[in-house]
Design an enzyme around this catalytic site. Structure first.
Site, PDB file in Angstrom:
ATOM      1  N   HIS A 256      17.042 -18.545  54.608  1.00  0.00           N
ATOM      2  CA  HIS A 256      16.593 -18.028  53.327  1.00  0.00           C
ATOM      3  C   HIS A 256      17.782 -17.951  52.378  1.00  0.00           C
ATOM      4  CE1 HIS A 256      14.647 -15.466  50.325  1.00  0.00           C
ATOM      5  NE2 HIS A 256      13.506 -15.851  50.873  1.00  0.00           N
ATOM      6  N   HIS A 257      17.563 -18.324  51.098  1.00  0.00           N
ATOM      7  CA  HIS A 257      18.661 -18.403  50.141  1.00  0.00           C
ATOM      8  C   HIS A 257      19.288 -17.031  49.881  1.00  0.00           C
ATOM      9  CE1 HIS A 257      21.203 -20.243  47.233  1.00  0.00           C
ATOM     10  NE2 HIS A 257      20.483 -21.330  47.132  1.00  0.00           N
ATOM     11  N   SER A 258      18.565 -15.958  50.172  1.00  0.00           N
ATOM     12  CA  SER A 258      19.137 -14.623  50.006  1.00  0.00           C
ATOM     13  C   SER A 258      20.292 -14.381  50.973  1.00  0.00           C
ATOM     14  CB  SER A 258      18.057 -13.554  50.216  1.00  0.00           C
ATOM     15  OG  SER A 258      17.518 -13.639  51.522  1.00  0.00           O
TER      16      SER A 258
END
Length: 424
Positions: free
Chosen positions: A141-143
């Site tokens: 996930h880009h987070s």
């Protein structure tokens, strides 16, 4: 070699960009495909991940987005690596392994992920393709972090193939030429500052105009307005970096200039073929006046080198883990050109101006101020407005300069992409 473990007690706040990349319509994932020159051993990867990835705090936390007065935060949790590693049964005699890889990646990317555990998973595929003997397909996930952070993670887990005890060597930055003439050096620096200020004013003004303008022209490349996760296709192609460098050296440009020019040339030819098949003469002529834009991400870290993961996480490090990125809006040249190198020349002209401006820092600051003053709903609205007014998203990150191995598996190639943006 295990990375020194860092213990986190309690909850960890979520940065604005990490929160942005988990919002509806912008739920973004980094997709990384790694090809190996030998058959993959799942047990070796599971053991290697226990000694490296789990020692990183972010990969041992659950993202709680929060609601109402509760702010988003990272909550530490216990992680079982086997819950994040998938080893599917694949027929080794499959007829078209390259097509299988593309289909498998596409199905994996657009399938839901369990938000009750850390937002990453790794798929090990023991299947021989045109470019590898086995593969690893990872979804982060880009987070969790941007491309620079994830490349740091990969290299911290990797070792030189020629020297299994040594970390990979990275592309060295070119040192600027130093002149012995003091007055000429002062004049050059003053002129550089003037150009920086002028380019910043012009590019920021154009950026704000785009925010107030309409979307890109409707083309076969564009998604429908407010589209999110649609059943798109993930396709990767391996090209010769040596060929790219030949063009780069001959035209005195950068690798990024050449790649960006190639992308524009490919899109232009694709649209030309699409419009040539149309019977409506107006559509055939529209390519000459079409207006398309792209978003290009910039690394904002003061230290551009990719550091060892352990150093990147130190409090005194000049490079920070997470999403430290800005972006610029660039016009895409879609007009048909007989000279293929014209696309590359135009790319260099545009990117030279963008790099000598503060537009990337302005875009980052704009996002940060928006969330601090108006909240996350305003941040999402702003992001959807920006990305909704562009056709493509372009990003890359530098890698090692020699052959490397990951958990005793020699790497043949690394291909990365992003899913979740409302573009192609």
């Amino acid at each position: 070699m295990a990375i020194e473990k860092q213990v986190i007690v309690g909850e960890i706040p979520v940065s604005p960009f990490s929160r942005l990349f988990s919002m509806p319509g912008l739920d973004c994932f980094n997709i990384v495909t790694i090809g190996f020159k030998n058959e993959a051993s799942p047990s070796a990867f599971i053991e290697g991940l226990k000694n490296t990835l789990l020692n990183h705090p972010r990969f041992s936390c659950i993202l709680e987005t929060g609601s109402g007065e509760h702010k988003p935060r990272w909550i530490p949790t216990n992680v079982n690596v086997k819950d994040h590693v998938v080893v599917p049964n694949i027929d080794p005699t499959i007829e078209n392994p390259d097509q299988f890889l593309e289909d498998y990646t596409s199905n994996m990317v657009f399938s839901p992920i369990d938000v009750c555990k850390p937002l990453w998973e790794i798929h090990i595929l023991n299947i021989k393709t045109s470019d590898a003997e086995s593969l690893l397909v990872a979804r982060f996930h880009h987070s969790l972090g941007d491309g620079m952070s994830l490349m740091s993670l990969l290299l911290a887990c990797s070792r030189k193939t020629s020297d299994p005890g040594a970390l990979p060597t990275l592309v060295a930055q070119k040192k600027s030429k130093v002149t012995n003439v003091v007055w000429w050096s002062l004049v050059s620096r003053l002129w550089l500052i003037i150009k920086l200020m002028f380019n910043t004013v012009v590019e920021v003004f154009k950026f704000l105009l785009i925010l107030c303008s309409v979307r890109d022209n409707a083309t076969p490349l564009m998604e429908k307005p407010r589209a999110t996760l649609t059943p798109n296709k993930f396709i990767h192609r391996v090209i010769s970096l040596d060929d790219v460098k030949v063009v780069k050296n001959a035209m005195n440009m950068t690798v990024n200039d050449v790649i960006l020019g190639m992308v524009q040339a490919g899109l232009s030819r694709y649209l030309s073929q699409k419009y040539d098949s149309e019977t409506n003469p107006k559509l055939k002529k529209s390519l000459e006046n079409i207006c398309l834009r792209g978003v290009v991400f910039f690394n904002l870290r003061s230290n551009k080198k990719i550091e060892d993961l352990a150093k990147m996480m130190e409090k005194g490090s000049t490079s920070r883990w997470g999403n430290s990125i800005g972006y610029v809006m660039i016009p895409l040249w879609m007009k048909s050109e007989n000279d293929i190198f014209e696309y590359i020349r135009r790319s260099k002209t545009i990117m030279d101006r963008k790099k000598l401006s503060l537009e990337p820092l302005f875009s980052y600051t704009l996002f940060k101020l928006t969330v601090e003053v108006f909240g996350y709903k305003a941040l999402r609205t702003l992001a959807m407005r920006i990305f909704g007014r562009s056709t493509v998203v372009l990003s890359n990150v530098a890698g090692p300069t020699e052959e490397i191995s990951l958990f005793d598996h020699q790497i043949s190639y690394v291909a990365a992409s992003i899913s979740g943006f409302p573009q192609v």
